[in-house]
Motif scaffolding. Structure first.
Motif, PDB file in Angstrom:
ATOM      1  N   ARG A  56      12.005   5.890 -17.508  1.00 34.78           N
ATOM      2  CA  ARG A  56      11.083   7.024 -17.403  1.00 34.78           C
ATOM      3  C   ARG A  56      10.100   6.712 -16.286  1.00 34.78           C
ATOM      4  NH1 ARG A  56       8.741  11.487 -19.508  1.00 34.78           N
ATOM      5  NH2 ARG A  56       6.535  11.454 -20.013  1.00 34.78           N
ATOM      6  N   VAL A  57       9.916   7.660 -15.376  1.00 33.81           N
ATOM      7  CA  VAL A  57       8.974   7.505 -14.284  1.00 33.81           C
ATOM      8  C   VAL A  57       7.988   8.670 -14.341  1.00 33.81           C
ATOM      9  CG1 VAL A  57       8.659   7.345 -11.778  1.00 33.81           C
ATOM     10  CG2 VAL A  57      10.676   6.318 -12.851  1.00 33.81           C
ATOM     11  N   ARG A  58       6.722   8.325 -14.408  1.00 30.65           N
ATOM     12  CA  ARG A  58       5.652   9.336 -14.444  1.00 30.65           C
ATOM     13  C   ARG A  58       5.267   9.735 -13.030  1.00 30.65           C
ATOM     14  NH1 ARG A  58       2.828   9.825 -19.185  1.00 30.65           N
ATOM     15  NH2 ARG A  58       2.507  11.906 -18.313  1.00 30.65           N
ATOM     16  N   ARG A  59       4.841  10.948 -12.882  1.00 32.01           N
ATOM     17  CA  ARG A  59       4.393  11.450 -11.588  1.00 32.01           C
ATOM     18  C   ARG A  59       3.044  10.809 -11.205  1.00 32.01           C
ATOM     19  NH1 ARG A  59       8.006  15.205 -13.190  1.00 32.01           N
ATOM     20  NH2 ARG A  59       9.109  16.338 -11.573  1.00 32.01           N
ATOM     21  N   HIS A  99       5.361   4.238 -12.947  1.00 35.89           N
ATOM     22  CA  HIS A  99       4.461   5.255 -12.406  1.00 35.89           C
ATOM     23  C   HIS A  99       4.705   5.361 -10.907  1.00 35.89           C
ATOM     24  CE1 HIS A  99       1.872   5.901 -15.921  1.00 35.89           C
ATOM     25  NE2 HIS A  99       2.118   4.628 -16.191  1.00 35.89           N
ATOM     26  N   ALA A 100       4.940   6.581 -10.426  1.00 34.35           N
ATOM     27  CA  ALA A 100       5.129   6.807  -8.999  1.00 34.35           C
ATOM     28  C   ALA A 100       3.810   6.604  -8.268  1.00 34.35           C
ATOM     29  CB  ALA A 100       5.647   8.222  -8.761  1.00 34.35           C
ATOM     30  N   ASP A 101       3.915   6.147  -7.019  1.00 34.73           N
ATOM     31  CA  ASP A 101       2.710   6.028  -6.193  1.00 34.73           C
ATOM     32  C   ASP A 101       2.288   7.420  -5.718  1.00 34.73           C
ATOM     33  OD1 ASP A 101       4.408   6.711  -4.067  1.00 34.73           O
ATOM     34  OD2 ASP A 101       4.238   4.766  -3.071  1.00 34.73           O
ATOM     35  N   THR A 102       1.230   7.485  -4.932  1.00 36.46           N
ATOM     36  CA  THR A 102       0.698   8.787  -4.512  1.00 36.46           C
ATOM     37  C   THR A 102       1.675   9.581  -3.659  1.00 36.46           C
ATOM     38  OG1 THR A 102      -0.452   7.732  -2.672  1.00 36.46           O
ATOM     39  CG2 THR A 102      -1.727   8.094  -4.683  1.00 36.46           C
ATOM     40  N   SER A 103       2.610   8.903  -2.999  1.00 41.03           N
ATOM     41  CA  SER A 103       3.612   9.623  -2.198  1.00 41.03           C
ATOM     42  C   SER A 103       4.674  10.268  -3.080  1.00 41.03           C
ATOM     43  CB  SER A 103       4.294   8.672  -1.205  1.00 41.03           C
ATOM     44  OG  SER A 103       5.233   7.830  -1.876  1.00 41.03           O
ATOM     45  N   LYS A 106       7.849   6.024  -4.289  1.00 46.10           N
ATOM     46  CA  LYS A 106       7.969   4.608  -4.644  1.00 46.10           C
ATOM     47  C   LYS A 106       7.236   4.374  -5.952  1.00 46.10           C
ATOM     48  CE  LYS A 106       8.632   2.040  -0.451  1.00 46.10           C
ATOM     49  NZ  LYS A 106       9.709   1.290  -0.970  1.00 46.10           N
ATOM     50  N   LEU A 107       7.523   3.247  -6.571  1.00 47.45           N
ATOM     51  CA  LEU A 107       6.855   2.901  -7.823  1.00 47.45           C
ATOM     52  C   LEU A 107       5.588   2.108  -7.540  1.00 47.45           C
ATOM     53  CD1 LEU A 107      10.016   1.922  -9.844  1.00 47.45           C
ATOM     54  CD2 LEU A 107       8.570   3.921 -10.215  1.00 47.45           C
ATOM     55  N   ALA A 108       4.489   2.541  -8.149  1.00 47.94           N
ATOM     56  CA  ALA A 108       3.219   1.837  -7.994  1.00 47.94           C
ATOM     57  C   ALA A 108       3.058   0.753  -9.052  1.00 47.94           C
ATOM     58  CB  ALA A 108       2.062   2.830  -8.094  1.00 47.94           C
ATOM     59  N   SER A 109       3.482   1.046 -10.262  1.00 48.93           N
ATOM     60  CA  SER A 109       3.372   0.084 -11.360  1.00 48.93           C
ATOM     61  C   SER A 109       4.470   0.377 -12.362  1.00 48.93           C
ATOM     62  CB  SER A 109       1.994   0.169 -12.017  1.00 48.93           C
ATOM     63  OG  SER A 109       1.780   1.463 -12.539  1.00 48.93           O
TER      64      SER A 109
END
Length: 165
Positions: A56-59, A99-103, A106-109
């Protein structure tokens, strides 16, 4: 297949190659010298069976708003079985929660969560009152999620296999 699912699935699928690299690093270990010398083995799989991994990846933005929470879909308007039901009923071994980064590319965390430890935590809460902080959230489309505070789970067995925060 419904349109909302397709949109969400296509968005999250862009992270699959990055998730594969991250999770793969936690499935392989360096073989001991004797296996290297005598059995042509440099790497070993962590477990000798298939490992079922939910992803699962959050926006962007959710990591800042909810830094220690992970959510699992608990109810959908169609009434179909959800991830929470499947996981509670024994499906899945790990869950990659990122969690997606601001772009948004990519994954931030991320956390790699052991679903067996998750189920054990829920059982401990039900049987001896170990307090797991959790609650409910509802999206505008009627989808409901159960949120869990990762810090509130028992330390043994460990809930988090690996993380990047």
């Amino acid at each position: 297949m419904n349109q909302v699912y397709s949109i969400n699935r296509n968005w999250s699928n862009r992270f699959i190659p990055e998730i594969q690299r991250i999770v793969g690093a936690h499935l392989l270990s360096v073989a001991p010298d004797n296996l290297d010398m005598y059995d042509a083995t440099d790497l070993l799989m962590m477990e000798a069976r298939d490992l079922r991994i939910a992803a699962r990846v959050r926006r962007p933005g959710y990591a800042d708003a909810f830094p220690f929470d992970f959510t699992i879909r608990a109810q959908v308007p169609s009434g179909k079985e959800t991830e929470l039901s499947k996981i509670v009923n024994g499906k899945g071994d790990w869950m990659f929660y990122g969690h997606a980064d601001t772009s948004g590319h990519k994954l931030a965390s991320w956390w790699l969560i052991d679903l067996r430890a998750f189920r054990a935590g829920l059982i401990r809460q039900a049987t001896n009152g170990h307090p797991i902080r959790c609650g409910d959230r509802t999206n505008p489309d009627g989808t409901r999620f159960k949120w869990f505070d990762i810090r509130s789970f028992p330390s043994n067995p460990p809930l988090v296999v690996a993380s990047r925060r």
